[in-house]
Design a protein around this motif. Structure first.
Motif, PDB file in Angstrom:
ATOM      1  N   HIS A 322       0.811  -1.218   0.000  1.00  0.00           N
ATOM      2  CA  HIS A 322       0.000   0.000   0.000  1.00  0.00           C
ATOM      3  C   HIS A 322       0.847   1.272   0.000  1.00  0.00           C
ATOM      4  N   VAL A 323       2.079   1.189   0.461  1.00  0.00           N
ATOM      5  CA  VAL A 323       2.993   2.322   0.277  1.00  0.00           C
ATOM      6  C   VAL A 323       3.265   2.532  -1.206  1.00  0.00           C
ATOM      7  N   ALA A 324       3.545   1.441  -1.916  1.00  0.00           N
ATOM      8  CA  ALA A 324       3.799   1.537  -3.358  1.00  0.00           C
ATOM      9  C   ALA A 324       2.553   2.005  -4.097  1.00  0.00           C
ATOM     10  N   CYS A 325       1.393   1.482  -3.696  1.00  0.00           N
ATOM     11  CA  CYS A 325       0.132   1.885  -4.324  1.00  0.00           C
ATOM     12  C   CYS A 325      -0.132   3.369  -4.120  1.00  0.00           C
ATOM     13  N   SER A 326       0.021   3.836  -2.880  1.00  0.00           N
ATOM     14  CA  SER A 326      -0.202   5.243  -2.569  1.00  0.00           C
ATOM     15  C   SER A 326       0.773   6.142  -3.322  1.00  0.00           C
ATOM     16  N   SER A 327       2.031   5.724  -3.400  1.00  0.00           N
ATOM     17  CA  SER A 327       3.048   6.527  -4.080  1.00  0.00           C
ATOM     18  C   SER A 327       2.724   6.690  -5.557  1.00  0.00           C
ATOM     19  N   TRP A 328       2.351   5.594  -6.199  1.00  0.00           N
ATOM     20  CA  TRP A 328       2.074   5.644  -7.642  1.00  0.00           C
ATOM     21  C   TRP A 328       0.786   6.421  -7.907  1.00  0.00           C
ATOM     22  N   PHE A 329      -0.270   6.094  -7.199  1.00  0.00           N
ATOM     23  CA  PHE A 329      -1.571   6.713  -7.432  1.00  0.00           C
ATOM     24  C   PHE A 329      -1.515   8.218  -7.170  1.00  0.00           C
ATOM     25  N   THR A 330      -0.989   8.600  -6.017  1.00  0.00           N
ATOM     26  CA  THR A 330      -0.959  10.017  -5.649  1.00  0.00           C
ATOM     27  C   THR A 330       0.038  10.788  -6.491  1.00  0.00           C
ATOM     28  N   GLY A 331       1.217  10.204  -6.707  1.00  0.00           N
ATOM     29  CA  GLY A 331       2.231  10.888  -7.498  1.00  0.00           C
ATOM     30  C   GLY A 331       1.778  11.160  -8.912  1.00  0.00           C
ATOM     31  N   VAL A 332       1.152  10.172  -9.537  1.00  0.00           N
ATOM     32  CA  VAL A 332       0.637  10.353 -10.897  1.00  0.00           C
ATOM     33  C   VAL A 332      -0.522  11.344 -10.898  1.00  0.00           C
ATOM     34  N   GLY A 333      -1.431  11.196  -9.935  1.00  0.00           N
ATOM     35  CA  GLY A 333      -2.609  12.051  -9.909  1.00  0.00           C
ATOM     36  C   GLY A 333      -2.306  13.536  -9.799  1.00  0.00           C
ATOM     37  N   LEU A 334      -1.187  13.882  -9.174  1.00  0.00           N
ATOM     38  CA  LEU A 334      -0.845  15.291  -8.984  1.00  0.00           C
ATOM     39  C   LEU A 334      -0.323  15.975 -10.247  1.00  0.00           C
ATOM     40  N   VAL A 335       0.071  15.196 -11.249  1.00  0.00           N
ATOM     41  CA  VAL A 335       0.767  15.806 -12.388  1.00  0.00           C
ATOM     42  C   VAL A 335       0.130  15.488 -13.740  1.00  0.00           C
ATOM     43  N   VAL A 336      -1.107  15.023 -13.756  1.00  0.00           N
ATOM     44  CA  VAL A 336      -1.635  14.584 -15.046  1.00  0.00           C
ATOM     45  C   VAL A 336      -2.553  15.567 -15.746  1.00  0.00           C
ATOM     46  N   ALA A 337      -3.221  16.484 -15.028  1.00  0.00           N
ATOM     47  CA  ALA A 337      -4.263  17.208 -15.755  1.00  0.00           C
ATOM     48  C   ALA A 337      -4.591  18.620 -15.284  1.00  0.00           C
ATOM     49  N   HIS A 338      -4.397  18.945 -14.009  1.00  0.00           N
ATOM     50  CA  HIS A 338      -5.074  20.135 -13.490  1.00  0.00           C
ATOM     51  C   HIS A 338      -4.201  21.246 -12.943  1.00  0.00           C
ATOM     52  N   HIS A 339      -2.894  21.041 -12.809  1.00  0.00           N
ATOM     53  CA  HIS A 339      -2.113  22.052 -12.110  1.00  0.00           C
ATOM     54  C   HIS A 339      -0.934  22.542 -12.948  1.00  0.00           C
ATOM     55  N   HIS A 340      -1.078  23.770 -13.397  1.00  0.00           N
ATOM     56  CA  HIS A 340      -0.094  24.449 -14.236  1.00  0.00           C
ATOM     57  C   HIS A 340      -0.492  25.922 -14.251  1.00  0.00           C
ATOM     58  N   PRO A 341       0.452  26.850 -14.309  1.00  0.00           N
ATOM     59  CA  PRO A 341       0.090  28.272 -14.293  1.00  0.00           C
ATOM     60  C   PRO A 341      -0.848  28.695 -15.417  1.00  0.00           C
ATOM     61  N   GLU A 342      -0.873  27.954 -16.518  1.00  0.00           N
ATOM     62  CA  GLU A 342      -1.779  28.310 -17.618  1.00  0.00           C
ATOM     63  C   GLU A 342      -3.208  27.844 -17.358  1.00  0.00           C
ATOM     64  N   ILE A 343      -3.397  27.026 -16.343  1.00  0.00           N
ATOM     65  CA  ILE A 343      -4.703  26.448 -16.051  1.00  0.00           C
ATOM     66  C   ILE A 343      -5.426  27.308 -15.023  1.00  0.00           C
ATOM     67  N   TYR A 344      -6.735  27.453 -15.189  1.00  0.00           N
ATOM     68  CA  TYR A 344      -7.519  28.253 -14.247  1.00  0.00           C
ATOM     69  C   TYR A 344      -7.539  27.610 -12.862  1.00  0.00           C
ATOM     70  N   HIS A 345      -7.289  28.425 -11.841  1.00  0.00           N
ATOM     71  CA  HIS A 345      -7.459  28.057 -10.442  1.00  0.00           C
ATOM     72  C   HIS A 345      -8.245  29.174  -9.755  1.00  0.00           C
ATOM     73  N   GLU A 346      -9.064  28.806  -8.769  1.00  0.00           N
ATOM     74  CA  GLU A 346      -9.838  29.809  -8.038  1.00  0.00           C
ATOM     75  C   GLU A 346      -8.912  30.923  -7.557  1.00  0.00           C
ATOM     76  N   GLY A 347      -9.340  32.147  -7.783  1.00  0.00           N
ATOM     77  CA  GLY A 347      -8.523  33.318  -7.504  1.00  0.00           C
ATOM     78  C   GLY A 347      -8.132  34.011  -8.787  1.00  0.00           C
ATOM     79  N   ASP A 348      -7.889  33.206  -9.850  1.00  0.00           N
ATOM     80  CA  ASP A 348      -7.693  33.780 -11.177  1.00  0.00           C
ATOM     81  C   ASP A 348      -9.009  34.400 -11.644  1.00  0.00           C
ATOM     82  N   ALA A 349      -8.919  35.359 -12.535  1.00  0.00           N
ATOM     83  CA  ALA A 349     -10.129  35.936 -13.113  1.00  0.00           C
ATOM     84  C   ALA A 349     -10.850  34.875 -13.942  1.00  0.00           C
ATOM     85  N   MET A 350     -12.167  34.774 -13.748  1.00  0.00           N
ATOM     86  CA  MET A 350     -12.962  33.826 -14.524  1.00  0.00           C
ATOM     87  C   MET A 350     -13.288  34.410 -15.892  1.00  0.00           C
ATOM     88  N   ARG A 351     -13.591  33.524 -16.825  1.00  0.00           N
ATOM     89  CA  ARG A 351     -14.023  33.996 -18.136  1.00  0.00           C
ATOM     90  C   ARG A 351     -15.402  34.647 -18.017  1.00  0.00           C
TER      91      ARG A 351
END
Length: 449
Positions: A322-351
């Protein structure tokens, strides 16, 4: 229509400072968002308080009593029962692609809602998302929305490979095989995520072989993250705080901006254990029931004890798994789709156009290495833009809707492009360091100054 500034709950009343650029967004700061024990029960309870629709379900400006409908709901009664007392407009629109559900609603209508919705999102008939849904219907009528055989083969094959690896780990007393089993278990659960978005089915419970809960994730992921991506109502943003502060808050300190380079290597392997401990606390306190599938990790341990040389060896291998499972699942999940300065995050101006589909696309990026490969799509949250727009459609069917998706993007003058995985990894750390909200409303997937 966007809420007026005077409609927004002031920061001092909301119990939390909210960046001024959030004012065009939600009317209320989420109840329970900053509770020290963030959980699915607390999130949905807070949403009930914020939406304030009594014992009913709100869809757009109507109130409905779906109590009697729960048992016959094609997707399963959990989706109905868990959302009682909330505004389910986003869930209703994104889960139901045809017209049958709209035709059923009048039977359960009880009255008109008072006041505007808490959510800023719109679903205009001539808007992007409704137009896309109309275009995609004939395609999905032809190919269906459920899994193709390659998808079930991938899911069942991963589950089988996990079982074989874990058995080998026990028979050989091998931590290396336990690590392999953990990685395969993480991939199995990522694939099972595809299934818990759909109507009730046995494959969704493969997710519960980890220390996570498919029931909880239907709320925190399906009803929170998927519907309110990268906003203050996104549980998957709030649960990471204060260690991963992805929102561009000017008050972020040095450790929050740069400390994850060091401490995330301790947090990522333990993330699933922390979730399990939290669930135990909720069950013991009576706030959440003990569900049968919650016992699956314990059954894993029992099965491993039967095959391992000793109970101690089984426990050690189970912990490594479960350490290996948590490491792979969480590590991959943090970098696949939603977090980058070009991506909208609350606080940025909305369209200006608050169409739900457009706002979803503002908060997602797809990776060029993944699209087109069903195995990678299923095991690393691929085709993420389409998955957010069509969450109940199986991953194996998303390839068929790309043509109408791109056609709709062209019609609305929305450029669509991909990033590579390295850009997303790098973007994660850039966004954590970012404490300057973007003052320019996003043009979808375009750089802003």
């Amino acid at each position: 229509m966007a809420p007026r500034r005077e409609d927004v709950v002031p920061a001092d009343e909301a119990r939390k400072d909210v960046n001024s650029n959030s004012l065009p967004g939600f009317k209320r700061y989420p109840t329970n968002r900053d509770h020290p024990l963030k959980s699915a029960p607390k999130w949905i309870k807070g949403k009930r308080e914020d939406d304030a629709v009594g014992p009913y379900w709100r869809i757009h400006d109507g109130l409905y009593d779906l109590t009697e409908f729960a048992e016959s709901h094609p997707g399963g009664k959990v989706w109905i029962e868990s959302t009682q007392g909330t505004d389910i407009t986003e869930a209703f629109e994104s889960a139901h692609l045809g017209t049958r559900s709209q035709a059923v609603l009048p039977k359960y209508f009880v009255g008109h809602a008072e006041g505007p919705r808490n959510s800023p999102y719109t679903f205009h008939e001539d808007g992007f998302y409704k137009t896309f849904k109309r275009k995609v219907r004939p395609v999905l009528r032809e190919v269906g929305t459920g899994p193709d055989w390659p998808m079930t083969l991938i899911q069942d094959g991963l589950a089988s490979a996990t079982a074989v690896s874990v058995l080998a780990a026990c028979l050989l007393d091998s931590s290396a095989f336990a690590v392999l089993g953990g990685v395969l278990l993480a991939m199995t659960s990522m694939c099972a995520h595809n299934f818990f978005h759909q109507r009730d089915n046995w494959r969704m419970f493969l997710f519960d072989l980890t220390l996570l809960s498919s029931y909880d994730w239907r709320i925190t992921h399906g009803l929170s993250h998927h519907l309110f991506t990268n906003t203050i109502y996104d549980f998957e943003v709030s649960i990471l705080e204060p260690f991963w502060e992805f929102l561009p808050k000017p008050e972020k300190n040095f450790l929050q901006r740069y400390g994850s380079y060091v401490y995330e290597y301790l947090l990522i392997p333990s993330a699933m254990y922390l979730e399990a401990l939290k669930r135990i606390c909720l069950v013991l306190s009576g706030e959440a029931p003990l569900r049968p599938e919650n016992l699956l990790p314990l059954l894993e341990l029992v099965a491993m004890a039967l095959a391992a040389p000793s109970l101690g060896a089984a426990l050690r291998l189970w912990l490594v798994l479960h350490v290996a499972c948590s490491s792979w699942f969480t590590g991959v999940g943090l970098v696949v789709a939603h977090h980058h300065p070009e991506i909208y995050h609350e606080g940025d101006a909305m369209r200006e156009d608050r169409d739900w589909g457009l706002c979803q696309l503002d908060a997602v990026r797809d990776r060029v290495e993944v699209t087109g490969n069903l195995f990678l799509i299923a095991t690393s949250f691929g085709d993420h833009s389409l998955h957010h727009l069509l969450p109940t459609v199986d991953h194996s069917k998303l390839k068929y809707v790309y043509p109408v998706f791109l056609e709709t993007c062209k019609e609305f003058n929305i450029p669509f492009s991909f990033k590579n995985q390295w850009e997303m990894v790098r973007g994660k750390y850039l966004q954590l360091a970012n404490n300057k909200p973007n003052q320019c409303p996003p043009g979808y997937k375009s750089k802003t100054g």
